[in-house]
Design an enzyme around this catalytic site. Sequence first.
Site, PDB file in Angstrom:
ATOM      1  N   GLY A 114      50.247 -11.953   6.555  1.00 14.46           N
ATOM      2  CA  GLY A 114      49.737 -12.908   7.526  1.00 14.46           C
ATOM      3  C   GLY A 114      50.814 -13.510   8.402  1.00 14.46           C
ATOM      4  O   GLY A 114      52.017 -13.389   8.148  1.00 14.46           O
ATOM      5  N   THR A 115      50.350 -14.191   9.451  1.00 15.82           N
ATOM      6  CA  THR A 115      51.266 -14.721  10.461  1.00 15.82           C
ATOM      7  C   THR A 115      52.114 -15.883   9.953  1.00 15.82           C
ATOM      8  O   THR A 115      53.290 -15.994  10.302  1.00 15.82           O
ATOM      9  CB  THR A 115      50.471 -15.150  11.701  1.00 15.82           C
ATOM     10  N   ALA A 139      68.638  20.141  58.125  1.00 15.72           N
ATOM     11  CA  ALA A 139      67.549  20.524  57.231  1.00 15.72           C
ATOM     12  C   ALA A 139      67.979  21.660  56.312  1.00 15.72           C
ATOM     13  O   ALA A 139      68.618  22.615  56.737  1.00 15.72           O
ATOM     14  CB  ALA A 139      66.332  20.945  58.049  1.00 15.72           C
ATOM     15  N   HIS A 160      65.670  16.152  56.406  1.00 11.61           N
ATOM     16  CA  HIS A 160      64.668  17.119  55.950  1.00 11.61           C
ATOM     17  C   HIS A 160      65.192  18.015  54.834  1.00 11.61           C
ATOM     18  O   HIS A 160      66.288  18.549  54.915  1.00 11.61           O
ATOM     19  CB  HIS A 160      64.216  18.065  57.088  1.00 11.61           C
ATOM     20  N   TYR A 182      77.064  21.935  40.616  1.00 10.65           N
ATOM     21  CA  TYR A 182      77.042  22.179  39.170  1.00 10.65           C
ATOM     22  C   TYR A 182      77.265  23.655  38.890  1.00 10.65           C
ATOM     23  O   TYR A 182      76.606  24.517  39.481  1.00 10.65           O
ATOM     24  CB  TYR A 182      75.685  21.726  38.614  1.00 10.65           C
TER      25      TYR A 182
END
Length: 454
Positions: free
Chosen positions: A82-83, A365, A348, A372
């Site tokens: 219980g609380t 664009a 873009h 990497y």
Amino acid sequence: MVRSCLSIVLSAGEGTRMKSPLPKVLHKIAGLPLICHVLKQIELAESSQVAVVVGCGGQEVTHVVQSFVKDVMIFEQKERLGTAHAVLSARFALQKGVDDILIVFGDTPLIQQESLHQMRAQLADGADVVFAGFHTQDPTGYGRLLEKNGQLIAIVEEKDASEEEKKISFCNGGILAMRGKHALSLLEKVDNNNMKKEYYLTDIASLASREGLDVRVVEVPFENIVGINNCLELSRADSLWQKRKARDLMLSGVTLLKPETVYFSYDTEIEPGVVIEPNVYFGLGVKVQSGAVIRAFSYLEGAVVGQDAQIGPYARLRPGTELAKSVKVGNFCEVKQAKVGESSKINHLSYIGDAEIGAHTNIGAGTITCNYDGFNKYKTVIGDHAFVGSNTALVSPLVIGDGSYVASGSVITENIPMNSMAFGRARQVIKEGYATKFRARLLEKNLSENKQKK
């Protein structure tokens, strides 16, 4: 005189209705665990000490709490009784002799510091015990607050309430404040004479009333004390948080064209004068400065957007992105771990990662920084007033000097001095009339293959 305050956060519940291996209080709203939302408001309410009672998933909860709050005390409720029993698990903290005790639940992320301040103000005004309460048109399932002559005399759970008591619309909000000098004695008097054989925190209301203590109620908005028990309630609480955040931003001078479609994180910072179009997601760690425009369907996380910048539509800014004043990042562009100087453009279909771009530079664009090699990341540095043509691959590590031009369609693998022009593509060859011969050759080949198949 400043009153000392111990705040106890109850987070020992098993959260079985979440149907998740993650402890309930570690589920997130706006990118922050539920319990951290509560701890943040407790800190703003000027708690001098904080204790957290853990149970299920205690190690995970402890790790998160200790990384979020300094000097927090952790207590374990070994049995779920219980609380009130949970609060007594923090007996060591309760014995420290503070003026005020605040008890809150770790699954109530919408709690506000104002409500906590109001409850503490009642203690300073002479109250001994203060409960939070709320009015609702449908009190079904909530404990009812029974008052007499302005005093709270008991909290009756619905299963124990009479038909007359069930008509009461003033319900228990779950937050409790007590004078520190009464806390232990009241908690130790709570018994488990009920169907569940648990020790209920709500019994303190009737115990304190019978002892002649001053027991009051502070009314709080229902949305401030909403608890989370399942993923549906988590979603609803998140929606409430988002509405609150959107409202605060709009009142501060931010334009949200369709606020219900924008998602914010708990630490999102947006200055007045910003315009945000529909369907934008702000992940953790985003700051947007005045005058910027975030266009529809953009996704930002861990990024700083400078004054008067334009983002999107359909742009993605990833962690480590820093955009200076008047930068443009257009549709279908992704920027990660990159600094972009004033008035530069990436308009873009580009990927810019692990890069530093100077001011007044144009990225054409389809430009890709090839950063990497399967093992390590490498940096691309582009100077001021440079021009990178469309469909260019920049193989890092690479430095492109100020004022340089890169021809469209190039693959650039070597550094380019300032004010130079670089070509990294094969020369175009034209053979007049050759297309007719080529088609005839292909036709002859196809006819031959078809005869062989027959």
